[in-house]
Every structure is written in structure tokens, then in C-alpha cells.
Design a protein around this motif. Structure first.
Motif, PDB file in Angstrom:
ATOM      1  N   GLY A   9       4.554   5.235   1.541  1.00  0.00           N
ATOM      2  CA  GLY A   9       3.262   4.642   1.870  1.00  0.00           C
ATOM      3  C   GLY A   9       2.311   4.511   0.702  1.00  0.00           C
ATOM      4  N   LEU A  10       2.797   4.759  -0.526  1.00  0.00           N
ATOM      5  CA  LEU A  10       1.949   4.600  -1.705  1.00  0.00           C
ATOM      6  C   LEU A  10       2.053   3.177  -2.246  1.00  0.00           C
ATOM      7  CD1 LEU A  10       2.692   7.909  -3.631  1.00  0.00           C
ATOM      8  CD2 LEU A  10       0.657   7.350  -2.293  1.00  0.00           C
ATOM      9  N   PRO A  11       0.964   2.630  -2.739  1.00  0.00           N
ATOM     10  CA  PRO A  11       0.992   1.280  -3.303  1.00  0.00           C
ATOM     11  C   PRO A  11       1.877   1.199  -4.547  1.00  0.00           C
ATOM     12  CG  PRO A  11      -1.266   1.980  -2.896  1.00  0.00           C
ATOM     13  CD  PRO A  11      -0.402   3.180  -2.712  1.00  0.00           C
ATOM     14  N   VAL A  12       2.687   0.141  -4.628  1.00  0.00           N
ATOM     15  CA  VAL A  12       3.487  -0.112  -5.831  1.00  0.00           C
ATOM     16  C   VAL A  12       3.067  -1.429  -6.488  1.00  0.00           C
ATOM     17  CG1 VAL A  12       5.476   1.277  -5.166  1.00  0.00           C
ATOM     18  CG2 VAL A  12       5.377  -1.118  -4.490  1.00  0.00           C
ATOM     19  N   ALA A  13       2.428  -2.310  -5.726  1.00  0.00           N
ATOM     20  CA  ALA A  13       1.917  -3.577  -6.256  1.00  0.00           C
ATOM     21  C   ALA A  13       0.889  -4.122  -5.265  1.00  0.00           C
ATOM     22  CB  ALA A  13       3.038  -4.573  -6.456  1.00  0.00           C
ATOM     23  N   PHE A  14      -0.080  -4.847  -5.803  1.00  0.00           N
ATOM     24  CA  PHE A  14      -1.042  -5.505  -4.920  1.00  0.00           C
ATOM     25  C   PHE A  14      -1.524  -6.793  -5.572  1.00  0.00           C
ATOM     26  CE2 PHE A  14      -3.518  -2.499  -7.462  1.00  0.00           C
ATOM     27  CZ  PHE A  14      -4.615  -3.238  -7.872  1.00  0.00           C
ATOM     28  N   ARG A  15      -1.950  -7.709  -4.701  1.00  0.00           N
ATOM     29  CA  ARG A  15      -2.488  -8.984  -5.170  1.00  0.00           C
ATOM     30  C   ARG A  15      -3.969  -9.017  -4.812  1.00  0.00           C
ATOM     31  NH1 ARG A  15      -2.682 -14.301  -3.029  1.00  0.00           N
ATOM     32  NH2 ARG A  15      -1.625 -13.545  -1.181  1.00  0.00           N
ATOM     33  N   TRP A  16      -4.780  -9.281  -5.849  1.00  0.00           N
ATOM     34  CA  TRP A  16      -6.224  -9.353  -5.681  1.00  0.00           C
ATOM     35  C   TRP A  16      -6.734 -10.495  -6.534  1.00  0.00           C
ATOM     36  CZ3 TRP A  16     -10.278  -7.360  -9.174  1.00  0.00           C
ATOM     37  CH2 TRP A  16     -11.541  -7.392  -8.596  1.00  0.00           C
ATOM     38  N   ARG A  17      -7.543 -11.333  -5.925  1.00  0.00           N
ATOM     39  CA  ARG A  17      -8.073 -12.527  -6.601  1.00  0.00           C
ATOM     40  C   ARG A  17      -6.940 -13.373  -7.196  1.00  0.00           C
ATOM     41  NH1 ARG A  17     -13.570 -10.576  -9.758  1.00  0.00           N
ATOM     42  NH2 ARG A  17     -14.801 -10.273  -7.900  1.00  0.00           N
ATOM     43  N   GLU A  18      -5.900 -13.542  -6.381  1.00  0.00           N
ATOM     44  CA  GLU A  18      -4.754 -14.401  -6.707  1.00  0.00           C
ATOM     45  C   GLU A  18      -3.948 -13.919  -7.920  1.00  0.00           C
ATOM     46  OE1 GLU A  18      -5.954 -18.484  -6.840  1.00  0.00           O
ATOM     47  OE2 GLU A  18      -7.074 -18.312  -4.981  1.00  0.00           O
TER      48      GLU A  18
END
Length: 82
Positions: A18-27
């Protein structure tokens, strides 16, 4: 010094824990190279500063050099601060 954003992420990818490995923010995609879970409120903590202080905070460092706090608010992931 930090900048407060409190903006929802466009998309997030989590590992099996459940830990973040990647995220998209502002494209733009950010790859997480390290992440720790912290909570702000505990014994002796003053009243909350914002609505996210009650939630676990994911302090992430990305491969691009960004250090940010992510918060899961219900089903929505929020970039709280950079």
C-alpha cells in the motif's frame, strides 16, 4: 521550507503493502525511491492545522528530487505539501 498544495493526484500506483511507488501530478509522472509513513497527531500534539493532520502522511522522495507529503483522504490521494 515547504509549499502547501492540497491538490488531488491525477493517478497513483501502490506496491502490495500500500505504499506509493509512482504518482502522476500535473500531467507528469514521479517515481518514488523512498517512502515512510508518519502521523502528526499524538500525545502532546497541538490542535490540527488542517484537515489532513488526522490522516497518515506518506513522506516520499522521488527520483526527480522532490520530497513531498501524500495523504489518502478516503479514496482520493492528495499531494499535501512539497
Amino acid at each position: 521550507m515547504f509549499k502547501l498544495y492540497e491538490m488531488p493526484l491525477d493517478e497513483i500506483r501502490l506496491n502490495p503493502n500500500g505504499l506509493p511507488v509512482a504518482f502522476r501530478w500535473r500531467e507528469r509522472w514521479y517515481i518514488v525511491k523512498s517512502c515512510i509513513v508518519k502521523t502528526l497527531l499524538g500525545q502532546g500534539t497541538p490542535r490540527p492545522r488542517n484537515k489532513y493532520d488526522y490522516l497518515p502522511r506518506y513522506r516520499c522522495e522521488t527520483e526527480q528530487g522532490m520530497v513531498c507529503d501524500l495523504v489518502k483522504d478516503g479514496k482520493v490521494w492528495v499531494l499535501e505539501r512539497v
